[in-house]
Design an enzyme around this catalytic site. Sequence first.
Site, PDB file in Angstrom:
ATOM      1  N   GLN A  60      18.888  23.639 -22.692  1.00 38.38           N
ATOM      2  CA  GLN A  60      17.776  23.372 -21.757  1.00 38.38           C
ATOM      3  C   GLN A  60      18.299  22.518 -20.621  1.00 38.38           C
ATOM      4  O   GLN A  60      18.925  21.485 -20.829  1.00 38.38           O
ATOM      5  CB  GLN A  60      16.643  22.640 -22.491  1.00 38.38           C
ATOM      6  CG  GLN A  60      15.473  22.255 -21.597  1.00 38.38           C
ATOM      7  CD  GLN A  60      15.605  20.843 -21.048  1.00 38.38           C
ATOM      8  OE1 GLN A  60      16.070  19.955 -21.735  1.00 38.38           O
ATOM      9  NE2 GLN A  60      15.223  20.648 -19.785  1.00 38.38           N
ATOM     10  N   TYR A  90      17.702  20.357 -17.115  1.00 38.67           N
ATOM     11  CA  TYR A  90      16.951  19.701 -16.062  1.00 38.67           C
ATOM     12  C   TYR A  90      17.858  19.754 -14.851  1.00 38.67           C
ATOM     13  O   TYR A  90      18.916  19.115 -14.854  1.00 38.67           O
ATOM     14  CB  TYR A  90      16.657  18.237 -16.421  1.00 38.67           C
ATOM     15  CG  TYR A  90      15.521  18.043 -17.405  1.00 38.67           C
ATOM     16  CD1 TYR A  90      14.252  18.523 -17.127  1.00 38.67           C
ATOM     17  CD2 TYR A  90      15.712  17.336 -18.590  1.00 38.67           C
ATOM     18  CE1 TYR A  90      13.201  18.323 -18.011  1.00 38.67           C
ATOM     19  CE2 TYR A  90      14.664  17.124 -19.479  1.00 38.67           C
ATOM     20  CZ  TYR A  90      13.413  17.625 -19.176  1.00 38.67           C
ATOM     21  OH  TYR A  90      12.372  17.422 -20.052  1.00 38.67           O
ATOM     22  N   THR A  95      13.669  23.857 -17.362  1.00 38.36           N
ATOM     23  CA  THR A  95      12.331  23.245 -17.471  1.00 38.36           C
ATOM     24  C   THR A  95      11.830  22.863 -16.086  1.00 38.36           C
ATOM     25  O   THR A  95      12.535  22.196 -15.326  1.00 38.36           O
ATOM     26  CB  THR A  95      12.393  22.010 -18.392  1.00 38.36           C
ATOM     27  OG1 THR A  95      12.830  22.445 -19.676  1.00 38.36           O
ATOM     28  CG2 THR A  95      11.035  21.333 -18.520  1.00 38.36           C
ATOM     29  N   LYS A 135      10.904  27.412 -18.248  1.00 38.42           N
ATOM     30  CA  LYS A 135       9.984  26.792 -19.222  1.00 38.42           C
ATOM     31  C   LYS A 135       8.983  25.877 -18.520  1.00 38.42           C
ATOM     32  O   LYS A 135       9.378  25.031 -17.710  1.00 38.42           O
ATOM     33  CB  LYS A 135      10.798  25.984 -20.235  1.00 38.42           C
ATOM     34  CG  LYS A 135       9.980  25.174 -21.232  1.00 38.42           C
ATOM     35  CD  LYS A 135      10.887  24.609 -22.308  1.00 38.42           C
ATOM     36  CE  LYS A 135      10.154  23.763 -23.321  1.00 38.42           C
ATOM     37  NZ  LYS A 135       9.837  22.429 -22.848  1.00 38.42           N
ATOM     38  N   HIS A 193       4.474  21.712 -22.239  1.00 40.90           N
ATOM     39  CA  HIS A 193       5.311  20.608 -22.708  1.00 40.90           C
ATOM     40  C   HIS A 193       4.634  19.908 -23.898  1.00 40.90           C
ATOM     41  O   HIS A 193       4.779  18.707 -24.091  1.00 40.90           O
ATOM     42  CB  HIS A 193       5.537  19.617 -21.558  1.00 40.90           C
ATOM     43  CG  HIS A 193       6.941  19.073 -21.473  1.00 40.90           C
ATOM     44  ND1 HIS A 193       7.845  19.467 -20.537  1.00 40.90           N
ATOM     45  CD2 HIS A 193       7.583  18.124 -22.207  1.00 40.90           C
ATOM     46  CE1 HIS A 193       8.982  18.788 -20.678  1.00 40.90           C
ATOM     47  NE2 HIS A 193       8.851  17.973 -21.699  1.00 40.90           N
ATOM     48  N   ARG A 245       2.544  16.966 -22.944  1.00 37.88           N
ATOM     49  CA  ARG A 245       3.258  15.722 -22.618  1.00 37.88           C
ATOM     50  C   ARG A 245       3.473  15.534 -21.118  1.00 37.88           C
ATOM     51  O   ARG A 245       3.963  14.516 -20.688  1.00 37.88           O
ATOM     52  CB  ARG A 245       4.626  15.703 -23.321  1.00 37.88           C
ATOM     53  CG  ARG A 245       4.503  15.784 -24.828  1.00 37.88           C
ATOM     54  CD  ARG A 245       5.850  16.017 -25.480  1.00 37.88           C
ATOM     55  NE  ARG A 245       6.701  14.850 -25.421  1.00 37.88           N
ATOM     56  CZ  ARG A 245       6.664  13.840 -26.274  1.00 37.88           C
ATOM     57  NH1 ARG A 245       5.793  13.851 -27.262  1.00 37.88           N
ATOM     58  NH2 ARG A 245       7.484  12.813 -26.153  1.00 37.88           N
ATOM     59  N   GLY A 270       8.290  22.196 -31.358  1.00 36.39           N
ATOM     60  CA  GLY A 270       8.883  20.900 -31.039  1.00 36.39           C
ATOM     61  C   GLY A 270       8.548  19.901 -32.134  1.00 36.39           C
ATOM     62  O   GLY A 270       9.327  19.657 -33.059  1.00 36.39           O
TER      63      GLY A 270
END
Length: 431
Positions: A182, A184, A210, A304, A328, A331, A382
């Site tokens: 993943q 960022y 993401t 995502k 998320h 979140r 998750g």
Amino acid sequence: MTVTVTQPQVPTTAPAAPQAHERLRVTRQRPRWSELRELLQLRRPTLNPVERRLGAALSIGDLRTVAARTTPRAVFDYVDGAADAELTLRRNRDAFAAVDFVPDYLSPVDDPDLSTSVFGHEIAMPLIFAPTGYTRMMHHEGEAAVARVAARNGLPYTLSTVGTSTVEDVAAAAPEGENWFQLYLTRDERLNKELLDRALAAGFTTVVLTVDTPVAARHLKDIRNGLTIPPSLTPRTLLGMARCPSWTLNKLTTSPITFASLSGTMDGGAIDAVRVADVVFEPTLNYEHLAWLRANWPHHILVKGVLSPNNARRAVETGADGVVVSNHGGRQLDRTPATLSVLPAIREELGPDATVILDSGVMHGQDIIAAVALGADAVMIGRAYLYGLMAGGERGVDRAVSILREEYGRSLQLLGLGSTAAIERQHVRVP
Ligand code: FNR
């Protein structure tokens, strides 16, 4: 007019009790030890407390209860909590709870085939491990343990950019696994490229970009708990740690928590939580970044954090192979819709060929069926595996997977379905 009310004929007297000679004769015998022994089922008690707790956990909710006891409050709340008023967190669960199943019997379901394929690659069931940062804070075995469980169970594992293990650590722990990374995307193109090159060299197959983190959301529980990463020693956190001696001992006797993939990349030094937030939350992220990623990653790309058909279509037009419909886990932006409620429109927009994965709120095998019926190729989890990790490390993650697999397989059979491929839209009703 006269109305005559007729009373029902009710017997006024109770039937006579049977006479002594008419009563059923019961043949009695002396208790026999050989027969009693069979009934007694004396089992050797499980002495290992972790195994005992995990064995007694029958649902992800049970694992969550154990996790709340074995992990300091601030750490548990970090996993369990969500943004602002936590409305989206609840919406996710409510949406799954509102789904009705419509069974279709009289087809063989004796040995259901749970497998499916994602990007043409067979996986054991439609379940993928979502990226979660700071995993070694939840349990010292961290990402490596989760990746090993995923590999053992034939499921993909996604390592977070802010993981506390490197891509190389994960590849070494789960060399046979289907490992995803993943990303960022940061402002630092050199750092982005370096992360991708390392993931490629370590054999990672899919990059998950993401996009729902332009800025950090506020988690009120974390602010109130004074959570820092790694946890700092204040009277309050020390008290929390004292409640969980095993967690604390493990923390003190294993290597310190760092943002492993980023440490060493950023000016050659360690990186703390404040600097990490500056790096990973990127308010200028746009489709050009995605196009850059497409040009720099040779394998599959998923975007995502997608919640609208328009976003999904543009992501695929810009080069993504599919999307993760995700909020998320509640979140990031609170008040976003439950992912299950936006899934059908996104699938319709993208058509059958794009890969569509759903996460946020998956806690039961039946949630997986609901998501697949409404258009997902697979789901990500998750918290469901993090509860297992906090409850018992690698064995706890194994338990989480076995619970979900059992629930998924049994529910398929109860629905009258012999395989994942047999799940269709007609098997669910949504409000
Ligand atoms: C996350 N999630 C996440 N997502 C991501 O893209 N990068 C990350 O580093 C993290 N970190 C993270 C930490 C923790 C503690 C949690 C609980 C979640 C979000 C994650 O990938 C996923 O979208 C949600 O967890 C899905 O919701 P459920 O399954 O937790 O309800």
